[in-house]
Design an enzyme around this catalytic site. Structure first.
Site, PDB file in Angstrom:
ATOM      1  N   ASN A  23      17.729   3.248   9.005  1.00  0.00           N
ATOM      2  CA  ASN A  23      16.359   2.962   8.574  1.00  0.00           C
ATOM      3  C   ASN A  23      16.012   1.472   8.579  1.00  0.00           C
ATOM      4  O   ASN A  23      14.847   1.113   8.424  1.00  0.00           O
ATOM      5  CB  ASN A  23      16.102   3.551   7.180  1.00  0.00           C
ATOM      6  CG  ASN A  23      15.919   5.054   7.233  1.00  0.00           C
ATOM      7  OD1 ASN A  23      15.902   5.644   8.318  1.00  0.00           O
ATOM      8  ND2 ASN A  23      15.795   5.686   6.076  1.00  0.00           N
ATOM      9  N   ARG A  92       9.735  11.042  13.674  1.00  0.00           N
ATOM     10  CA  ARG A  92       8.542  10.523  12.990  1.00  0.00           C
ATOM     11  C   ARG A  92       8.464   9.001  13.024  1.00  0.00           C
ATOM     12  O   ARG A  92       7.408   8.412  13.123  1.00  0.00           O
ATOM     13  CB  ARG A  92       8.609  10.930  11.513  1.00  0.00           C
ATOM     14  CG  ARG A  92       7.866  12.118  11.139  1.00  0.00           C
ATOM     15  CD  ARG A  92       7.697  12.115   9.641  1.00  0.00           C
ATOM     16  NE  ARG A  92       6.371  11.760   9.262  1.00  0.00           N
ATOM     17  CZ  ARG A  92       6.009  10.603   8.768  1.00  0.00           C
ATOM     18  NH1 ARG A  92       6.876   9.661   8.589  1.00  0.00           N
ATOM     19  NH2 ARG A  92       4.757  10.383   8.437  1.00  0.00           N
ATOM     20  N   PRO A 122       2.032  12.397   5.755  1.00  0.00           N
ATOM     21  CA  PRO A 122       0.925  11.856   6.552  1.00  0.00           C
ATOM     22  C   PRO A 122       1.130  10.369   6.867  1.00  0.00           C
ATOM     23  O   PRO A 122       2.013   9.729   6.291  1.00  0.00           O
ATOM     24  CB  PRO A 122      -0.278  12.037   5.632  1.00  0.00           C
ATOM     25  CG  PRO A 122       0.285  12.074   4.250  1.00  0.00           C
ATOM     26  CD  PRO A 122       1.667  12.635   4.368  1.00  0.00           C
ATOM     27  N   VAL A 123       0.303   9.845   7.790  1.00  0.00           N
ATOM     28  CA  VAL A 123       0.353   8.408   8.090  1.00  0.00           C
ATOM     29  C   VAL A 123      -0.997   7.761   7.775  1.00  0.00           C
ATOM     30  O   VAL A 123      -1.341   6.716   8.308  1.00  0.00           O
ATOM     31  CB  VAL A 123       0.765   8.124   9.559  1.00  0.00           C
ATOM     32  CG1 VAL A 123       2.225   8.469   9.782  1.00  0.00           C
ATOM     33  CG2 VAL A 123      -0.131   8.862  10.543  1.00  0.00           C
ATOM     34  N   ASP A 124      -1.777   8.428   6.893  1.00  0.00           N
ATOM     35  CA  ASP A 124      -3.127   7.933   6.579  1.00  0.00           C
ATOM     36  C   ASP A 124      -3.104   6.492   6.032  1.00  0.00           C
ATOM     37  O   ASP A 124      -4.006   5.699   6.335  1.00  0.00           O
ATOM     38  CB  ASP A 124      -3.813   8.872   5.575  1.00  0.00           C
ATOM     39  CG  ASP A 124      -3.002   9.070   4.302  1.00  0.00           C
ATOM     40  OD1 ASP A 124      -1.777   9.308   4.416  1.00  0.00           O
ATOM     41  OD2 ASP A 124      -3.569   8.981   3.207  1.00  0.00           O
ATOM     42  N   LEU A 125      -2.068   6.158   5.270  1.00  0.00           N
ATOM     43  CA  LEU A 125      -2.048   4.819   4.670  1.00  0.00           C
ATOM     44  C   LEU A 125      -1.812   3.735   5.732  1.00  0.00           C
ATOM     45  O   LEU A 125      -2.349   2.629   5.635  1.00  0.00           O
ATOM     46  CB  LEU A 125      -0.986   4.732   3.563  1.00  0.00           C
ATOM     47  CG  LEU A 125      -1.175   5.729   2.404  1.00  0.00           C
ATOM     48  CD1 LEU A 125      -0.008   5.647   1.429  1.00  0.00           C
ATOM     49  CD2 LEU A 125      -2.491   5.487   1.670  1.00  0.00           C
ATOM     50  N   LEU A 329       9.133  12.093  -4.569  1.00  0.00           N
ATOM     51  CA  LEU A 329       8.534  11.480  -3.380  1.00  0.00           C
ATOM     52  C   LEU A 329       8.014  12.485  -2.360  1.00  0.00           C
ATOM     53  O   LEU A 329       6.964  12.287  -1.767  1.00  0.00           O
ATOM     54  CB  LEU A 329       9.531  10.537  -2.702  1.00  0.00           C
ATOM     55  CG  LEU A 329       9.779   9.228  -3.440  1.00  0.00           C
ATOM     56  CD1 LEU A 329      10.626   8.288  -2.615  1.00  0.00           C
ATOM     57  CD2 LEU A 329       8.470   8.537  -3.778  1.00  0.00           C
ATOM     58  N   ARG A 400      21.283  12.740  14.053  1.00  0.00           N
ATOM     59  CA  ARG A 400      20.176  11.780  14.016  1.00  0.00           C
ATOM     60  C   ARG A 400      20.532  10.558  13.178  1.00  0.00           C
ATOM     61  O   ARG A 400      20.001   9.479  13.413  1.00  0.00           O
ATOM     62  CB  ARG A 400      18.918  12.431  13.410  1.00  0.00           C
ATOM     63  CG  ARG A 400      18.235  13.419  14.339  1.00  0.00           C
ATOM     64  CD  ARG A 400      16.933  13.887  13.714  1.00  0.00           C
ATOM     65  NE  ARG A 400      16.265  12.757  13.090  1.00  0.00           N
ATOM     66  CZ  ARG A 400      15.517  12.815  11.995  1.00  0.00           C
ATOM     67  NH1 ARG A 400      15.327  13.950  11.400  1.00  0.00           N
ATOM     68  NH2 ARG A 400      14.962  11.735  11.505  1.00  0.00           N
TER      69      ARG A 400
HETATM   70  C1  UD1 Z   1      11.092   6.312   4.722  1.00  0.00           C
HETATM   71  C2  UD1 Z   1      12.484   6.623   5.212  1.00  0.00           C
HETATM   72  C3  UD1 Z   1      12.951   7.948   4.659  1.00  0.00           C
HETATM   73  C4  UD1 Z   1      12.826   7.963   3.134  1.00  0.00           C
HETATM   74  C5  UD1 Z   1      11.445   7.524   2.689  1.00  0.00           C
HETATM   75  C6  UD1 Z   1      11.343   7.331   1.184  1.00  0.00           C
HETATM   76  C7  UD1 Z   1      12.545   5.513   7.374  1.00  0.00           C
HETATM   77  C8  UD1 Z   1      12.560   5.656   8.863  1.00  0.00           C
HETATM   78  N1  UD1 Z   1      12.446   6.664   6.672  1.00  0.00           N
HETATM   79  O1  UD1 Z   1      10.235   7.341   5.206  1.00  0.00           O
HETATM   80  O2  UD1 Z   1      14.301   8.158   5.049  1.00  0.00           O
HETATM   81  O3  UD1 Z   1      13.079   9.256   2.654  1.00  0.00           O
HETATM   82  O4  UD1 Z   1      11.079   6.275   3.295  1.00  0.00           O
HETATM   83  O5  UD1 Z   1      12.277   6.419   0.739  1.00  0.00           O
HETATM   84  O6  UD1 Z   1      12.643   4.427   6.846  1.00  0.00           O
HETATM   85  N2  UD1 Z   1       2.662   8.776   2.282  1.00  0.00           N
HETATM   86  C9  UD1 Z   1       1.329   9.104   2.396  1.00  0.00           C
HETATM   87  N3  UD1 Z   1       0.612   8.524   3.414  1.00  0.00           N
HETATM   88  C10 UD1 Z   1       1.172   7.647   4.301  1.00  0.00           C
HETATM   89  C11 UD1 Z   1       2.527   7.315   4.154  1.00  0.00           C
HETATM   90  C12 UD1 Z   1       3.253   7.898   3.129  1.00  0.00           C
HETATM   91  O7  UD1 Z   1       0.798   9.894   1.630  1.00  0.00           O
HETATM   92  O8  UD1 Z   1       0.455   7.153   5.181  1.00  0.00           O
HETATM   93  C13 UD1 Z   1       3.465   9.396   1.191  1.00  0.00           C
HETATM   94  C14 UD1 Z   1       4.560  10.319   1.721  1.00  0.00           C
HETATM   95  O9  UD1 Z   1       4.083  11.613   1.990  1.00  0.00           O
HETATM   96  C15 UD1 Z   1       5.564  10.272   0.576  1.00  0.00           C
HETATM   97  C16 UD1 Z   1       5.431   8.827   0.062  1.00  0.00           C
HETATM   98  O10 UD1 Z   1       4.166   8.362   0.522  1.00  0.00           O
HETATM   99  O11 UD1 Z   1       5.169  11.152  -0.438  1.00  0.00           O
HETATM  100  C17 UD1 Z   1       6.516   7.892   0.528  1.00  0.00           C
HETATM  101  O12 UD1 Z   1       6.689   8.028   1.922  1.00  0.00           O
HETATM  102  P1  UD1 Z   1       7.155   6.818   2.850  1.00  0.00           P
HETATM  103  O13 UD1 Z   1       7.771   5.748   2.037  1.00  0.00           O
HETATM  104  O14 UD1 Z   1       6.026   6.448   3.740  1.00  0.00           O
HETATM  105  O15 UD1 Z   1       8.291   7.511   3.718  1.00  0.00           O
HETATM  106  P2  UD1 Z   1       8.645   7.128   5.194  1.00  0.00           P
HETATM  107  O16 UD1 Z   1       8.351   5.698   5.431  1.00  0.00           O
HETATM  108  O17 UD1 Z   1       8.102   8.152   6.130  1.00  0.00           O
END
Ligand code: UD1
Length: 421
Positions: A23, A92, A122-125, A329, A400
């Site tokens: 990561n 992702r 989601p990736v909305d943020l 989370l 992975r």
């Molecule tokens: C990263 C890690 C993953 C880890 C996670 C939390 C990598 C490649 N992956 O995933 O292994 O489990 O952090 O420590 O580094 N969210 C939204 N909208 C967004 C982005 C996030 O609602 O645009 C929410 C997610 O659904 C989740 C929370 O925010 O509930 C945290 O997610 P996020 O920290 O973004 O996880 P990843 O970056 O995908």
């Protein structure tokens, strides 16, 4: 397809060298899009996700060499700005090219990552923050179409939730933007910190590293001058091997780690009755007289990581008493529960809370299915302590993120072999 066969209840001992953090390597490889020079990167883990991102960067026009755990990469000839579905669907984290591609070229197309075993994710943020920086974002035919012909503008971004890859994407976008960006409620994970430090070493003016507020003075599209660096050790792989020691209740040492990154996990081992010895670059776990239950709440760093939740659930099945796990989370990150139940565990679920009624020596080997990366490692851990043989199917999930898993576990004394179905 391959599966793993584990003959359980073998005593483990010895030490294992931890690989570079997947990561951390993912955003750092994506950040090479911001570089004007060829870069040498050490301690890159040889896992499928990294190969996927290298393949994606190669498709965009990057040239790279990989030898052992070193990657030499040059992105100066990038000539493509579309991250296609065939690659993004398998990982992702491909979304990490969005920020740097848009910042460098003023336009890009990245396939939407789509569904994922551990919830909607989601990736909305990411998108909202880029829009605040002046990007126009359109979702069309499953693709994110992003443009900013005038370049990205520095802005104040307040993340509604702490997001790891979201923070990384916006740090990379802000690096080449015009003016200053302030990122409030930024993630503080060690992997985010390393990205910021490498960019700082490459000449970026970035302040607040390791805090929840980052201030970045963009270069107005001037590419950065990267230095050589090594990827930090994988704290999740490290925690998983400590769990292997804990679940078999044997002494085991992990080497090549940054113990501080493991503090929340080590505290939980102590709470469960294990002794921990820390050295500069290694950690040893010592057997517990009795494995005690615990209360585990997953949260952002420096709290207990969600990526260790499944492994600790496997461990909790061996405790004397009831462990409560709150997954804060991700929704739907309990896919391993049904498989652990098939092995004889006593676990009930209510919303995001799992209640694990532990009792030593109650797991039995059987056929189980891996469902996501960390869920798979929980099944391996359960297999190590189960009576008889455990066959874990769909282990591409493990490949992975875990380098040479069966080689490392075998060297510790486990009986684990890979077979073709
Ligand atoms: C990263 C890690 C993953 C880890 C996670 C939390 C990598 C490649 N992956 O995933 O292994 O489990 O952090 O420590 O580094 N969210 C939204 N909208 C967004 C982005 C996030 O609602 O645009 C929410 C997610 O659904 C989740 C929370 O925010 O509930 C945290 O997610 P996020 O920290 O973004 O996880 P990843 O970056 O995908």
């Amino acid at each position: 397809m391959n599966y793993l066969n584990i003959k359980g209840q073998k005593q483990l001992n010895g030490s294992v060298k931890i690989s570079g953090a997947k990561n951390a390597a993912l955003p750092l490889l994506a950040s090479t899009i911001l570089s004007q020079n060829e870069i040498n990167i050490g301690n890159v883990p040889d896992v499928v996700d990294i190969n996927t991102l290298l393949k994606l960067l190669g498709k965009l026009g990057a040239s790279y060499d990989r030898y052992n755990n070193h990657v030499k990469i040059n992105t100066s000839n990038l000539n493509e700005t579309k991250a296609t579905y065939d690659i993004v669907k398998t990982m992702r984290a491909s979304i990490l090219v969005l920020g740097p591609l848009l910042a460098r070229f003023g336009h890009c197309e990245v396939s939407l990552p789509g569904g994922c075993a551990i919830g909607q994710r989601p990736v909305d943020l990411h998108l909202k923050a880029l829009e605040q920086m002046g990007a126009k974002i359109e979702i069309k035919n499953g693709y994110i179409l992003a443009t900013c012909p005038e370049g990205l503008q520095g802005s104040t971004i307040v993340f509604d939730k702490v997001t790891v890859t979201g923070t990384e994407n916006i740090v990379m976008a802000a690096a080449l933007a015009k003016g200053t960006s302030i990122i409030i409620n930024a993630a503080k994970e060690p992997e985010v910190v390393q990205l910021c430090e490498v960019l700082k070493d490459a000449g970026l003016d970035i302040k607040g590293i390791g805090t929840d507020t980052l201030a970045i003075v963009g270069t107005n599209k001037k590419l950065l001058n990267f230095k050589e660096f090594d990827i930090i050790p994988d704290r999740i792989e490290a925690g998983t091997y400590l769990c292997a020691g804990a679940i078999t209740n044997t002494k085991l040492t992990i080497e090549n780690v940054i113990p501080m990154h493991l503090d929340a996990v080590l505290a939980k081992f102590r709470e469960m009755g294990f002794s921990i010895q820390k050295d500069t670059n290694s950690v040893t776990i010592l057997p517990a007289d009795e494995i005690k239950p615990a209360h585990i709440v997953t949260t952002e760093y420096p709290g207990f990581p969600t990526d260790m939740q499944a492994q600790f659930m496997a461990l909790a099945t061996q405790a004397n008493g009831v462990t409560i796990i709150d997954e804060r989370l991700f929704e739907n990150r309990y896919m391993h529960v049904s498989e652990l139940l098939r092995m004889g565990a006593d676990i009930s679920l209510s919303g995001n809370t799992a209640t694990v009624s532990g009792k030593p020596n109650t797991l039995n080997g059987t056929d189980v299915m891996a469902t996501d990366l960390r869920a798979s490692s929980a099944l391996v851990l359960a297999g190590l302590v189960a009576r008889g043989e455990t066959k874990i199917h769909r282990i591409y999930h493990l490949d992975r993120g875990y380098e040479n898993l069966e080689g490392k576990l075998s060297s510790l004394g486990a009986n684990i072999q890979r077979f073709n179905e």
